[in-house]
Scaffold this active site. Structure first.
Site, PDB file in Angstrom:
ATOM      1  N   CYS A  83       0.555  -1.274   0.315  1.00  0.00           N
ATOM      2  CA  CYS A  83       0.103  -0.058  -0.290  1.00  0.00           C
ATOM      3  C   CYS A  83       0.461   1.383  -0.466  1.00  0.00           C
ATOM      4  CB  CYS A  83      -0.776  -0.375   1.611  1.00  0.00           C
ATOM      5  SG  CYS A  83      -1.644   1.468   1.999  1.00  0.00           S
ATOM      6  N   CYS A 194      -0.217   4.362  -6.581  1.00  0.00           N
ATOM      7  CA  CYS A 194      -1.068   3.706  -5.322  1.00  0.00           C
ATOM      8  C   CYS A 194      -1.859   2.181  -5.928  1.00  0.00           C
ATOM      9  CB  CYS A 194      -3.008   4.497  -5.918  1.00  0.00           C
ATOM     10  SG  CYS A 194      -4.506   3.981  -4.929  1.00  0.00           S
TER      11      CYS A 194
HETATM   12  N1  DGL Z   1      -3.759   1.018  -1.046  1.00  0.00           N
HETATM   13  C1  DGL Z   1      -3.938   2.468  -1.050  1.00  0.00           C
HETATM   14  C2  DGL Z   1      -2.418   3.133  -1.686  1.00  0.00           C
HETATM   15  O1  DGL Z   1      -1.761   2.087  -2.517  1.00  0.00           O
HETATM   16  C3  DGL Z   1      -4.839   2.342  -1.810  1.00  0.00           C
HETATM   17  C4  DGL Z   1      -5.527   4.193  -1.671  1.00  0.00           C
HETATM   18  C5  DGL Z   1      -6.275   4.146  -0.407  1.00  0.00           C
HETATM   19  O2  DGL Z   1      -6.122   3.172   0.971  1.00  0.00           O
HETATM   20  O3  DGL Z   1      -7.114   5.300   0.052  1.00  0.00           O
HETATM   21  O4  DGL Z   1      -2.685   4.222  -1.764  1.00  0.00           O
END
Ligand code: DGL
Length: 288
Positions: A83, A194
């Protein structure tokens, strides 16, 4: 590289732990399952707390610590913070606090962008948390301080992609809006900062044009994992098929349904864990 004298290692059968704010990190797991089919994986999706992007860095850090502790309790040999927002908010603190080796998605993506760019202008599309942490900007500048970075926060994009219809006009409007500043910036390389964005790759390609290379952090991270397992001597036997299991802090059935789209492989059983900074580590198994 000159290897260690004890270069022949015993296979390490422990699983690799992967966590994300929800289902997005399954794009990272997908690459891992393709490149490392002999390894076992445990994936934790913190869907109960999705999205991380609009949250403050301290809150995301607390959630990341809880997720890492959960994976450590499952005796993983390596943790992958799949993430961008959690990597940006918490990776150094996690690495300093846990004995288990921990990799994030920012360094692999930043390194690939630095290698790729020719005009030394790199664009970044990411959540608000990732952009405000400036982690990509810092990582790129450490590798090549002459590269200019234009970062664009895309608050609507991950929730829209997660909702389901990635080919909707609403998604296209959002992608058009967020890519516009990068087109006028004139970068030749754009980092998909993301985990959700690889699902809209065709739209991004069309709107950014053929001269722009897209960096998918998921692919780069899986290469980094492969190299780390090899160098640390903690890879599993290659002549086996590994397994993969899932836990979610939100509703397991919806994780299963939405997640399959991101993983592009079947998701069978999903365990439920309450999640969050103050919850116990034990989980129940539910699902198909
Ligand atoms: N997995 C998150 C990222 O890569 C997704 C976006 C989020 O949780 O807001 O930033």
């Amino acid at each position: 590289m000159i290897g260690r004298a004890d270069a022949e290692h015993e296979p390490d059968p422990r699983p690799i732990g992967v966590f994300d704010s929800g289902v997005g990190g399954l794009t990272v797991l997908h690459e891992c399952l393709v490149n490392l089919p002999h390894e076992d994986f445990i994936y934790l999706g913190d869907t109960g707390n999705f999205p991380y992007g609009p949250k403050g860095l301290a809150e995301v850090r607390a959630l990341a610590f809880a997720n890492a502790a959960f994976l450590v309790s499952h005796h993983v040999k390596l943790i992958v913070v799949a993430c961008n927002s959690a990597t940006a908010a918490a990776l150094p603190q996690l690495q300093a606090s846990f004995e288990t080796p921990i990799l994030g998605v920012v360094i692999p993506g930043a390194r690939a962008a630095v290698q790729e760019t020719r005009n030394r202008r790199v664009g970044l599309l990411a959540s608000e948390a990732t952009v405000s942490s400036a982690s990509y900007q810092q990582a790129i500048s450490t590798l090549d301080a002459g590269i200019e970075v234009r970062a664009v926060a895309c608050p609507r994009l991950a929730p829209l992609i997660q909702e389901g219809d990635v080919f909707s006009e609403e998604v296209e409007r959002a992608v058009r809006e967020y890519t516009a500043p990068l087109k006028s910036f004139g970068c030749d390389t754009v980092i998909l900062g993301c985990t959700h964005y690889p699902l809209v790759t065709p739209m991004l390609r069309r709107l950014l044009g053929p001269g722009v290379a897209l960096i998918n952090s998921a692919e780069e991270t899986s290469l980094e994992i492969t190299e780390t397992l090899k160098r640390k001597g903690i890879a599993n036997r290659r002549d086996r098929e590994g397994g993969y299991t899932f836990f979610s802090t939100g509703e397991p059935e919806s994780f299963r349904q939405v997640g399959a789209r991101f993983l592009q492989l079947p998701i069978r059983e999903v365990g439920h864990w309450v999640g969050g900074a103050s919850s116990p580590i034990s989980a129940t198994r539910v699902g198909a």
